[in-house]
Design a protein around this motif. Structure first.
Motif, PDB file in Angstrom:
ATOM      1  N   ALA A 231     -15.632   7.206  17.311  1.00  0.00           N
ATOM      2  CA  ALA A 231     -16.523   6.744  18.380  1.00  0.00           C
ATOM      3  C   ALA A 231     -15.978   5.422  18.911  1.00  0.00           C
ATOM      4  O   ALA A 231     -15.646   4.525  18.143  1.00  0.00           O
ATOM      5  CB  ALA A 231     -17.938   6.562  17.851  1.00  0.00           C
ATOM      6  N   ARG A 232     -15.874   5.317  20.246  1.00  0.00           N
ATOM      7  CA  ARG A 232     -15.273   4.129  20.846  1.00  0.00           C
ATOM      8  C   ARG A 232     -15.965   3.744  22.149  1.00  0.00           C
ATOM      9  O   ARG A 232     -16.621   4.567  22.790  1.00  0.00           O
ATOM     10  CB  ARG A 232     -13.789   4.374  21.146  1.00  0.00           C
ATOM     11  CG  ARG A 232     -12.909   4.507  19.929  1.00  0.00           C
ATOM     12  CD  ARG A 232     -11.500   4.892  20.331  1.00  0.00           C
ATOM     13  NE  ARG A 232     -11.471   6.211  20.970  1.00  0.00           N
ATOM     14  CZ  ARG A 232     -10.450   6.663  21.687  1.00  0.00           C
ATOM     15  NH1 ARG A 232      -9.395   5.910  21.895  1.00  0.00           N
ATOM     16  NH2 ARG A 232     -10.476   7.864  22.210  1.00  0.00           N
ATOM     17  N   ILE A 233     -15.766   2.491  22.548  1.00  0.00           N
ATOM     18  CA  ILE A 233     -16.213   1.996  23.855  1.00  0.00           C
ATOM     19  C   ILE A 233     -14.971   1.556  24.621  1.00  0.00           C
ATOM     20  O   ILE A 233     -14.167   0.768  24.110  1.00  0.00           O
ATOM     21  CB  ILE A 233     -17.190   0.820  23.721  1.00  0.00           C
ATOM     22  CG1 ILE A 233     -18.467   1.257  23.002  1.00  0.00           C
ATOM     23  CG2 ILE A 233     -17.518   0.248  25.095  1.00  0.00           C
ATOM     24  CD1 ILE A 233     -19.439   0.119  22.748  1.00  0.00           C
ATOM     25  N   THR A 234     -14.802   2.076  25.829  1.00  0.00           N
ATOM     26  CA  THR A 234     -13.633   1.740  26.638  1.00  0.00           C
ATOM     27  C   THR A 234     -14.081   1.242  28.011  1.00  0.00           C
ATOM     28  O   THR A 234     -14.758   1.971  28.740  1.00  0.00           O
ATOM     29  CB  THR A 234     -12.725   2.967  26.825  1.00  0.00           C
ATOM     30  OG1 THR A 234     -12.389   3.511  25.540  1.00  0.00           O
ATOM     31  CG2 THR A 234     -11.462   2.596  27.573  1.00  0.00           C
ATOM     32  N   PRO A 235     -13.725   0.015  28.394  1.00  0.00           N
ATOM     33  CA  PRO A 235     -14.089  -0.481  29.727  1.00  0.00           C
ATOM     34  C   PRO A 235     -13.188   0.131  30.804  1.00  0.00           C
ATOM     35  O   PRO A 235     -12.017   0.433  30.544  1.00  0.00           O
ATOM     36  CB  PRO A 235     -13.864  -1.989  29.614  1.00  0.00           C
ATOM     37  CG  PRO A 235     -12.808  -2.127  28.567  1.00  0.00           C
ATOM     38  CD  PRO A 235     -13.031  -1.005  27.590  1.00  0.00           C
ATOM     39  N   TYR A 236     -13.721   0.343  31.985  1.00  0.00           N
ATOM     40  CA  TYR A 236     -12.913   0.828  33.096  1.00  0.00           C
ATOM     41  C   TYR A 236     -13.595   0.481  34.405  1.00  0.00           C
ATOM     42  O   TYR A 236     -14.785   0.174  34.455  1.00  0.00           O
ATOM     43  CB  TYR A 236     -12.678   2.342  32.992  1.00  0.00           C
ATOM     44  CG  TYR A 236     -13.789   3.210  33.546  1.00  0.00           C
ATOM     45  CD1 TYR A 236     -13.648   3.877  34.765  1.00  0.00           C
ATOM     46  CD2 TYR A 236     -14.989   3.363  32.859  1.00  0.00           C
ATOM     47  CE1 TYR A 236     -14.668   4.668  35.269  1.00  0.00           C
ATOM     48  CE2 TYR A 236     -16.004   4.154  33.359  1.00  0.00           C
ATOM     49  CZ  TYR A 236     -15.842   4.806  34.568  1.00  0.00           C
ATOM     50  OH  TYR A 236     -16.849   5.579  35.064  1.00  0.00           O
ATOM     51  N   THR A 249     -16.983   7.263  24.086  1.00  0.00           N
ATOM     52  CA  THR A 249     -16.345   8.536  23.761  1.00  0.00           C
ATOM     53  C   THR A 249     -16.336   8.750  22.252  1.00  0.00           C
ATOM     54  O   THR A 249     -16.441   7.801  21.474  1.00  0.00           O
ATOM     55  CB  THR A 249     -14.894   8.578  24.278  1.00  0.00           C
ATOM     56  OG1 THR A 249     -14.133   7.531  23.657  1.00  0.00           O
ATOM     57  CG2 THR A 249     -14.854   8.414  25.791  1.00  0.00           C
ATOM     58  N   VAL A 250     -16.184  10.016  21.869  1.00  0.00           N
ATOM     59  CA  VAL A 250     -16.050  10.355  20.453  1.00  0.00           C
ATOM     60  C   VAL A 250     -15.020  11.468  20.305  1.00  0.00           C
ATOM     61  O   VAL A 250     -14.773  12.233  21.230  1.00  0.00           O
ATOM     62  CB  VAL A 250     -17.384  10.810  19.824  1.00  0.00           C
ATOM     63  CG1 VAL A 250     -18.388   9.683  19.818  1.00  0.00           C
ATOM     64  CG2 VAL A 250     -17.933  12.028  20.536  1.00  0.00           C
ATOM     65  N   GLY A 251     -14.448  11.553  19.131  1.00  0.00           N
ATOM     66  CA  GLY A 251     -13.538  12.646  18.826  1.00  0.00           C
ATOM     67  C   GLY A 251     -12.119  12.381  19.280  1.00  0.00           C
ATOM     68  O   GLY A 251     -11.855  11.567  20.165  1.00  0.00           O
ATOM     69  N   LYS A 252     -11.219  13.089  18.646  1.00  0.00           N
ATOM     70  CA  LYS A 252      -9.808  13.037  19.012  1.00  0.00           C
ATOM     71  C   LYS A 252      -9.196  14.378  18.671  1.00  0.00           C
ATOM     72  O   LYS A 252      -9.050  14.732  17.506  1.00  0.00           O
ATOM     73  CB  LYS A 252      -9.094  11.908  18.268  1.00  0.00           C
ATOM     74  CG  LYS A 252      -7.678  11.653  18.751  1.00  0.00           C
ATOM     75  CD  LYS A 252      -7.095  10.406  18.113  1.00  0.00           C
ATOM     76  CE  LYS A 252      -5.704  10.117  18.660  1.00  0.00           C
ATOM     77  NZ  LYS A 252      -5.119   8.897  18.050  1.00  0.00           N
ATOM     78  N   CYS A 253      -8.848  15.148  19.693  1.00  0.00           N
ATOM     79  CA  CYS A 253      -8.335  16.506  19.504  1.00  0.00           C
ATOM     80  C   CYS A 253      -6.917  16.612  20.052  1.00  0.00           C
ATOM     81  O   CYS A 253      -6.584  15.990  21.057  1.00  0.00           O
ATOM     82  CB  CYS A 253      -9.231  17.515  20.211  1.00  0.00           C
ATOM     83  SG  CYS A 253     -10.957  17.439  19.714  1.00  0.00           S
ATOM     84  N   SER A 254      -6.105  17.419  19.410  1.00  0.00           N
ATOM     85  CA  SER A 254      -4.712  17.574  19.828  1.00  0.00           C
ATOM     86  C   SER A 254      -4.499  18.761  20.751  1.00  0.00           C
ATOM     87  O   SER A 254      -3.414  18.928  21.300  1.00  0.00           O
ATOM     88  CB  SER A 254      -3.808  17.719  18.600  1.00  0.00           C
ATOM     89  OG  SER A 254      -4.189  18.854  17.835  1.00  0.00           O
TER      90      SER A 254
END
Length: 279
Positions: A231-236, A249-254
């Motif tokens: 789980a992360r917070i990303t500024p944009y 966002t959450v998760g990391k898929c290949s």
């Protein structure tokens, strides 16, 4: 051997945990727009039956399985290349982002035909068709976005004008990935052909919410971090202007397939506007 209901439920739960370990987790806090139908908030529709070498004009299948070089980058043809077709709402962006760097590092020029896409590899050429007037255009993806549920592509001002979307602002479209051009330059009037690439491998995550207030983003992040991985917070800065936003966002898929499964699970858990994005 017959399984009892209890044993079957345990097995199902175990398999789901295995799935989560293969793709780090996620969720969403953005409410659906009033009156929005399910089709309007489903941002991702794949037609896996479409493949290159079919009837779509301008597509070319490699004659060999040997690696090839296009625009300075090496590609390895897939044994069974899968195409990418997507339907949804297109929007456009212009002066609020004009002159700023895109996700590819290029400077955005609203008067040049280009587009942003959430998941296709940067540099991919796509064919965009306006489903209301039948107009179509081939263009290159050089940016990420639109980070809005239900939107599938963000066009430059020039591209929007070409497709008849500039006035209304949005329109239903079909997006078909063409691939990489088969040659760097083409003679005037010659037909451009494309080589399919792998659209389904990469780094994907799931956007659950976006907020202008960092405190609200942190509240959602804390909630998700207790249940899901990565789980992360990303500024944009959104293409539409209006100042900085914070994406959760959450998760990391290949793979895109796994990310799609993950997105579906997150939606069923109450986050209907969640959608996958490429990192």
């Amino acid at each position: 051997m017959r399984l009892s209901l209890t044993n079957s439920s345990l097995i199902t739960s175990f398999l789901f945990l295995i799935f989560l370990n293969g793709c780090a987790s996620m969720t969403s806090d953005v409410a659906s727009a009033p009156g929005a139908s399910k089709s309007e908030i489903e941002p991702f529709e794949l037609d896996l039956s479409f493949d290159f070498g079919g009837s779509s004009e301008g597509l070319e299948k490699p004659s060999s399985s040997k690696p090839y070089k296009v625009l300075g980058k090496w590609y390895k043809p897939l044994p069974h290349s899968r195409g990418f077709r997507q339907s949804g709402i297109a929007s456009w962006y212009g002066k609020d982002f004009h002159g700023k760097p895109t996700s590819s590092g290029e400077v955005f020029d609203m008067n040049v035909i280009s587009a942003a896409h959430k998941i296709l590899p940067l540099g991919t050429y796509v064919r965009v068709r306006n489903l209301q007037n039948g107009k179509s255009i081939d263009l290159r993806i050089n940016d990420r976005g639109p980070f809005v549920a239900g939107r599938v592509i963000d066009l430059s001002k020039a591209a929007a004008k070409s497709l008849g979307i500039y006035g209304p602002g949005t329109a239903p479209v079909e997006v078909i990935a063409l691939g990489a051009p088969s040659q760097l330059t083409a003679d005037a009037g010659s037909k451009i052909t494309y080589i399919p690439v792998d659209y389904y491998s990469g780094n994907f995550t799931i956007q659950v919410g976006a907020f202008s207030d960092l405190k609200n983003a942190k509240k959602l992040w804390q909630k998700l971090d207790k249940k899901y991985k990565n789980a992360r917070i990303t500024p944009y800065y959104p293409h539409t202007g209006g100042g900085k936003l914070y994406r959760v966002t959450v998760g990391k898929c290949s793979t895109l397939d796994l990310a799609g499964e993950y997105e579906g699970i997150i939606k069923k858990r109450g986050f209907g506007d969640a959608f996958m994005v490429a990192e």
